[in-house]
Design an enzyme around this catalytic site. Sequence first.
Site, PDB file in Angstrom:
ATOM      1  N   SER A 168      35.739  43.070  39.010  1.00  0.00           N
ATOM      2  CA  SER A 168      35.238  44.265  38.424  1.00  0.00           C
ATOM      3  C   SER A 168      34.129  44.099  37.635  1.00  0.00           C
ATOM      4  O   SER A 168      33.948  42.755  37.293  1.00  0.00           O
ATOM      5  CB  SER A 168      36.592  45.039  37.635  1.00  0.00           C
ATOM      6  OG  SER A 168      36.040  45.883  36.935  1.00  0.00           O
ATOM      7  N   TYR A 218      43.278  44.104  31.067  1.00  0.00           N
ATOM      8  CA  TYR A 218      42.432  44.472  32.328  1.00  0.00           C
ATOM      9  C   TYR A 218      41.148  43.363  32.340  1.00  0.00           C
ATOM     10  O   TYR A 218      40.851  42.751  33.282  1.00  0.00           O
ATOM     11  CB  TYR A 218      42.319  45.872  32.710  1.00  0.00           C
ATOM     12  CG  TYR A 218      41.749  46.097  34.076  1.00  0.00           C
ATOM     13  CD1 TYR A 218      42.151  45.791  35.249  1.00  0.00           C
ATOM     14  CD2 TYR A 218      40.288  46.532  34.101  1.00  0.00           C
ATOM     15  CE1 TYR A 218      41.610  46.463  36.491  1.00  0.00           C
ATOM     16  CE2 TYR A 218      39.473  46.554  35.296  1.00  0.00           C
ATOM     17  CZ  TYR A 218      40.281  46.545  36.595  1.00  0.00           C
ATOM     18  OH  TYR A 218      39.725  46.815  37.665  1.00  0.00           O
TER      19      TYR A 218
END
Length: 258
Positions: free
Chosen positions: A148, A162
């Site tokens: 990401s 995350y």
Amino acid sequence: MSGTAGPLLEGKTAIITGAAAGIGRAAAQVFAAHGARLVLADVDARGGEDTLVLVEQAGGKAVFVETDVTVTDQVDAMVETAVRTFGRLDCAFNNAGTDGDSVPLAQSTDSNWQHVIDVNLTGTYLCMRAELRVMSAQQAGSVVNTSSIAGLVGVNMGLSAYTAAKHGVVGLSKAAALEYAHKNIRVNAVCPGAVRTDLLDHVIRSGALTEEAARGLQPLDRLGAPPEIAQAAAWLCSDQASFVTGVAMPVDGGATCG
């Protein structure tokens, strides 16, 4: 992204995890359109079967294996299915992931931290371990992991677990790229920006981010589409990227170029 005529992945066998929705479902359709034979995997059996139907209706060859990427036996069975069904494993798109709770770090819980790390980082590790064993015996293969932009920079959205996990995916990908280059195995990561998926919708519903703010993160001033990430992954898996390994490729509308 193909650059030449003909399917990018003709005759190759690929595993795609997180195939029930979002980027994983788009990848199943894109990889199949590029000629790959697919093993689709997800903990969501109903969504995974729906993806399988979409692939088969378009003329693709695929099987679905219900798989929790945090469970070693299930991951090993997924890889064994690829070899048993198609005879080999040429590429893998380890895409399964979760965002977890959107809360400041000090308000986070042990269970949230563990779940996010388990799915995003440990799950990627378990998949890579099983896949690399097969690819090592073949002396060939390509692995692409979904990280990401949160694996490249910090994000201020209450997603500390995350962000940590996705940074770990980048590091894991780079380490494996070095370890397995001599066996003709390439390992890369794709780093999506804000993409219209259920995961982003969950973040928006939590109040951690508005859709306008998500668009504003990216100089192109729009959300990405799952097929745009899938095409990048397909190219990285293909022979056209034969000199590309150890890369964390942003596909983020320019979000990390500043």
